[in-house]
Motif scaffolding. Structure first.
Motif, mmCIF file in Angstrom:
data_model
loop_
_atom_site.group_PDB
_atom_site.id
_atom_site.type_symbol
_atom_site.label_atom_id
_atom_site.label_comp_id
_atom_site.label_asym_id
_atom_site.label_seq_id
_atom_site.Cartn_x
_atom_site.Cartn_y
_atom_site.Cartn_z
ATOM 1 N N VAL A 149 68.130 -25.345 -4.520
ATOM 2 C CA VAL A 149 68.408 -23.900 -4.574
ATOM 3 C C VAL A 149 69.921 -23.734 -4.531
ATOM 4 O O VAL A 149 70.493 -23.339 -3.510
ATOM 5 N N PRO A 150 70.612 -24.034 -5.631
ATOM 6 C CA PRO A 150 72.076 -23.975 -5.615
ATOM 7 C C PRO A 150 72.587 -22.539 -5.510
ATOM 8 O O PRO A 150 71.897 -21.584 -5.862
ATOM 9 N N GLY A 353 69.561 -15.556 -12.247
ATOM 10 C CA GLY A 353 69.292 -16.919 -12.682
ATOM 11 C C GLY A 353 68.405 -17.727 -11.765
ATOM 12 O O GLY A 353 68.081 -18.883 -12.081
ATOM 13 N N TYR A 354 68.031 -17.168 -10.638
ATOM 14 C CA TYR A 354 67.110 -17.891 -9.769
ATOM 15 C C TYR A 354 65.694 -17.803 -10.330
ATOM 16 O O TYR A 354 65.277 -16.754 -10.823
ATOM 17 N N THR A 355 64.959 -18.914 -10.249
ATOM 18 C CA THR A 355 63.546 -18.837 -10.597
ATOM 19 C C THR A 355 62.810 -18.073 -9.503
ATOM 20 O O THR A 355 63.325 -17.896 -8.387
ATOM 21 N N GLY A 356 61.606 -17.631 -9.825
ATOM 22 C CA GLY A 356 60.815 -16.946 -8.809
ATOM 23 C C GLY A 356 60.604 -17.808 -7.582
ATOM 24 O O GLY A 356 60.654 -17.318 -6.447
ATOM 25 N N ARG A 408 70.188 -22.028 -12.729
ATOM 26 C CA ARG A 408 70.248 -22.669 -11.410
ATOM 27 C C ARG A 408 69.170 -23.722 -11.235
ATOM 28 O O ARG A 408 68.844 -24.119 -10.109
ATOM 29 N N GLY A 409 68.614 -24.208 -12.334
ATOM 30 C CA GLY A 409 67.619 -25.268 -12.236
ATOM 31 C C GLY A 409 66.314 -24.763 -11.655
ATOM 32 O O GLY A 409 65.899 -23.629 -11.886
#
Length: 415
Positions: A149-150, A353-356, A408-409
């Motif tokens: 979680v960058p 850009g964060y995934t759920g 953010r991967g």
């Protein structure tokens, strides 16, 4: 340093310790140690799944975790002179991960948070996130970061998720009866409505033979909080806190564990805190007859300590008791309102850009403040989530050029 009254070798299972702990609530679990009122003690704790989760980039271990082993509790600790009707006074002097250690065991410089699969416990948002995911968090002093979680860094509020006293035989029987009655209303529900006694995976301290069999058949699972305390997961129950536990059996029989490096209000992922092994230091005393004197009979009372991160800027998300999937209004449902506040925060963070899944884990592990705004304005309860904006490496507040999306991967997934 306080006397270590329950020691743990983090490289070994709780079952293989010199004095094993336990993973059920039962009044007949033999005490591991007896202390005097007024004592300062140290209790060492294993991570709650007994080391089933590793420091790696796969969530297969979260998907496959055997919850029959949970929680691994240190104790019981008997207190001389404690009798039913007393209050056990417990001050938290200090707690943290395994001191000055970097290693392969949870709590040795790292911890984890996870989204449990719906078929294996689920979480607060399990209908929206039904699969298993994981993030590893690295500790540096009071701060934590994650390769999964960058872009976030925050100061944790270390606390025990679970401590409590032993139930009386009558109380244990009432727990099991009322929870079975709840299960019977929808016995095939996934996840289940409650967890009845289970002989698989039972650990009863030093008990063996017929006594261990009795504990296995009758012992209450440790997942929910109850009258004795238990799995409260209150993030502000940290250093400097004082808790008053009702005493239901001779000796009180204090046990616990499930240490957390950081957590948001609600621990919404189910395994939403940053889990760790470590230690906790207590001062323990008694108030004779305190349950009747203070009217503390069906749940502990506690005074929070003055230790918490000093965040001053927040972005607050609101939720009301409407299921927006089908536009159904529910009457004064604060659980649904809080769920919607969390979902609204997740949708917002996805714009950056964060995934759920990353956003879900941020809400579970960061020191969010969950609040009930109103439960009187029919038909909609209103709840809110206060998200500290200073934990992010960018300014996530509305305004300016709008959300600045970054890839953010993703958190660790299953294979």
């Amino acid at each position: 340093m306080p006397e270590v009254v329950f020691s743990v070798d983090q490289s070994k299972s709780m079952r293989d310790q010199s004095v094993p702990g336990h993973n059920r609530w039962h009044p007949d679990i033999p005490p591991a140690v007896t202390i005097k009122p007024g004592s300062d003690i140290r209790v060492e704790c294993k991570e709650w799944t007994d080391g089933q989760i590793g420091n790696n980039d796969s969530a297969n271990d979260v998907r496959d975790v055997d919850l029959s082993h949970a929680h691994m509790l240190s104790g019981p600790i008997a207190v001389e002179g404690a009798e039913p009707g007393d209050l056990l006074v417990v001050d938290i002097l200090d707690l943290g991960p395994v001191p000055q250690t970097q290693g392969p065991n949870c709590g040795e410089g790292w911890g984890y948070s996870g989204i449990f699969a719906k078929i294996n416990g689920g979480g607060f948002l399990t209908d929206y996130f039904p699969d298993a995911y994981k993030a590893i968090w690295d500790f540096r002093g009071q701060e934590c970061t994650s390769r999964h979680v960058p872009g976030v860094r925050y100061t944790g509020i270390t606390h025990p998720g679970l401590f409590g006293t032993a139930p009386s035989p009558d109380m244990l029987a009432r727990w099991n009866a009322r929870e079975q009655a709840l299960i019977d209303t929808d016995p095939d529900r996934v996840p289940p409505l409650a967890l009845p006694p289970l002989t698989d995976g039972v650990l009863g301290g030093t008990a063996d033979g017929d006594l261990l069999a009795k504990i296995a058949q009758e012992g209450a699972r440790t997942v929910p909080p109850r009258e004795n305390g238990g799995n409260h997961d209150i993030k502000n129950f940290t250093r400097g806190s004082r808790v008053f536990y009702p005493v239901y059996v001779d000796g009180a029989l204090l046990s616990g564990g499930d240490l957390h490096f950081s957590q948001g209000d609600g621990e919404i992922n189910f395994c939403g805190a940053i889990e760790m092994g470590g230690y906790i230091d207590f001062h323990v005393d008694l108030i004779k007859g305190g349950m009747e004197t203070y009217g503390i009979t069906t749940n502990p009372v506690f005074m929070p300590g003055r230790v918490e991160p000093r965040y001053s800027e927040w972005l607050t998300f609101i939720g009301v008791s409407v299921d927006h999937r089908d536009d159904t209004n529910h009457y004064m449902d604060a659980t649904l309102a809080y769920r919607n506040a969390c979902l609204n925060a997740i949708e917002y963070l996805k714009k950056w850009g964060y995934t759920g899944e990353q956003a879900y884990l941020i809400l579970g592990t960061s020191p969010i403040e969950g609040r009930i705004g109103g439960v009187v304005d029919i038909p909609n309860a209103c709840c809110s989530v206060f998200l500290p904006t200073e934990i992010f490496d960018v300014d996530i507040r509305p305004g300016g050029q709008g959300p600045q999306y970054q890839d953010r991967g993703q958190v660790a997934v299953t294979s």
